[in-house]
Enzyme design. Structure first.
Site, short mmCIF file in Angstrom:
data_model
loop_
_atom_site.label_atom_id
_atom_site.label_comp_id
_atom_site.label_asym_id
_atom_site.label_seq_id
_atom_site.Cartn_x
_atom_site.Cartn_y
_atom_site.Cartn_z
CD GLU A 1 -0.33 0.87 3.51
OE1 GLU A 1 -0.13 2.01 3.05
OE2 GLU A 1 -0.52 0.62 4.71
NE ARG B 1 -6.30 -5.29 11.05
CZ ARG B 1 -6.53 -6.35 10.26
NH1 ARG B 1 -5.88 -7.49 10.49
NH2 ARG B 1 -7.36 -6.26 9.25
CB CYS C 1 9.50 -1.54 -3.39
SG CYS C 1 10.21 0.05 -3.89
CG HIS D 1 11.23 -2.32 -7.60
ND1 HIS D 1 10.26 -2.37 -6.63
CD2 HIS D 1 11.65 -3.61 -7.79
CE1 HIS D 1 10.08 -3.62 -6.25
NE2 HIS D 1 10.91 -4.39 -6.93
CG ASP E 1 10.95 -7.44 -5.44
OD1 ASP E 1 10.49 -6.79 -4.49
OD2 ASP E 1 10.85 -7.08 -6.63
#
Length: 276
Positions: free
Chosen positions: A44, A69, A74, A113, A130
Site C-alpha cells: 500500500e 495492521r 517496496c 524499485h 523481492d
C-alpha cells in the site's frame, strides 16, 4: 553505538511462521520466509497519497508493518525483509531496478524499485528476493539469480534474461513473468550495490514528486496463493491463480476504507480522509 536489530520473533509471528525459531539460514527457509511475508503483509502507498514520505528506519517499519495492521511499498517491504534475513544469518545486498511494467518500448525510467540479492551459507548460487513489487507479476518466492532458466515459484512462472547495458560494465538482468500466454518484462537491474542513503533519496522522490503515481492515486495489493487483489483508486480487481479476472467499482471513499480493512488487512487511523 549498537546497530538497531529487528525483533525477529515479532516478525515471524506477523508472517505466520510455524517452524523452528529461529529457522536455520537455508534455501528452504529463504523461500518459505519470502512467501510468508508476501502473503501476510499487504502492499500500500497510503503515506505518499496522504502527503508524506514513509520512514525507512527499522523501528518505524516494525511499528507499521509488524505491529500495526498496515502494509507498505517496496522500500519498506524489502528493507524489513533484508533486516530479517540478516538476523537469520543470510548475506544481503540491496539492489535497485528500473520498472518496465506499463512503460512504452525504449522508455528508461529511474531506479525507483528495490530488491535484495541474498547469499545462503554453504550455497554457491545467489538468490533474488523481492517482496515489495506489489504486482501480479511479482516473485512469490526467492529464486536463483540464473539467466535463461524458467522458475516455478508457487503458482507463478518467472525467468531472468540478460540484455546489453549501453555504457555499463555488464549486461542488465531483466525479470520476466509469464502472463496471459507470453513473457513480459517486469523490471531491469544491475548488481551494483545500493546503500540505505540511496533508498532514502529514491523513497523521497517516489513519495513526494507531484508526477509520481504513488503521490496521486491509491494502490493496494494483497497476494495469496489462489488469488491476487489489486485496488487502484476505486477499481478493485481480483485475479485468480488460473487467470480468471473479476473487476468492480467501489462506490465511494467510505467503501474504499472498508475494503482496505476487510480484504487487505489495512486499518487506517480513525478519521482518515482519502483524497477524491
Amino acid at each position: 553505538m549498537e546497530p538497531v536489530r529487528i525483533d525477529l520473533d515479532a516478525y515471524l509471528t506477523r508472517i505466520g511462521w510455524t517452524g523452528d525459531r529461529p529457522p536455520a539460514p537455508t534455501v528452504e527457509t529463504l523461500r518459505a520466509v519470502h512467501l510468508a511475508h508476501l502473503t501476510s503483509i499487504p502492499f500500500e502507498n497510503l503515506e505518499p497519497l496522504l502527503g508524506s514520505a514513509p520512514s525507512l528506519a527499522l523501528p518505524d517499519l516494525e511499528a507499521k508493518l509488524v505491529r500495526g495492521r498496515r502494509g507498505g511499498y517496496c522500500f519498506e517491504h524489502n528493507g524489513l525483509l533484508a533486516a530479517a534475513l540478516t538476523a537469520l544469518g543470510f548475506g544481503v545486498t540491496g539492489l535497485a531496478a528500473r520498472v518496465r511494467v506499463g512503460a512504452a518500448p525504449g522508455t528508461v525510467r529511474p531506479r525507483t524499485h528495490t530488491l535484495t540479492l541474498v547469499e545462503v551459507p554453504g550455497e554457491e548460487r545467489r538468490y533474488a528476493a523481492d517482496v515489495g513489487f506489489g504486482s501480479i507479476g511479482s516473485l512469490l518466492e526467492a529464486v536463483p539469480l540464473v539467466a535463461g532458466t524458467e522458475f516455478h515459484d508457487g503458482t507463478r512462472r518467472h525467468r531472468y534474461v540478460r540484455e546489453p547495458h549501453p555504457g555499463g560494465p555488464e549486461d542488465l538482468w531483466v525479470l520476466q513473468a509469464f502472463l496471459d500466454g507470453s513473457w513480459e518484462d517486469q523490471y531491469a537491474f544491475t548488481l551494483e550495490p545500493h546503500d540505505a542513503s540511496d533508498y532514502r533519496v529514491a523513497n523521497w522522490y517516489v513519495a513526494t514528486n507531484p508526477r509520481s503515481p504513488f503521490h496521486n492515486a491509491l494502490y493496494a495489493q494483497r497476494t495469496a496463493l489462489d488469488r491476487h487483489l489489486h485496488l487502484s483508486g476505486r477499481t478493485l480487481v481480483e485475479t485468480g491463480s488460473d487467470g480468471t479476472r473479476k473487476e468492480r467499482q467501489l462506490a465511494d471513499n467510505g467503501e474504499v476504507l472498508r475494503v482496505l480493512a476487510a480484504d487487505f488487512g489495512i486499518e487506517l487511523p480513525p478519521g482518515t480522509v482519502l483524497p477524491d
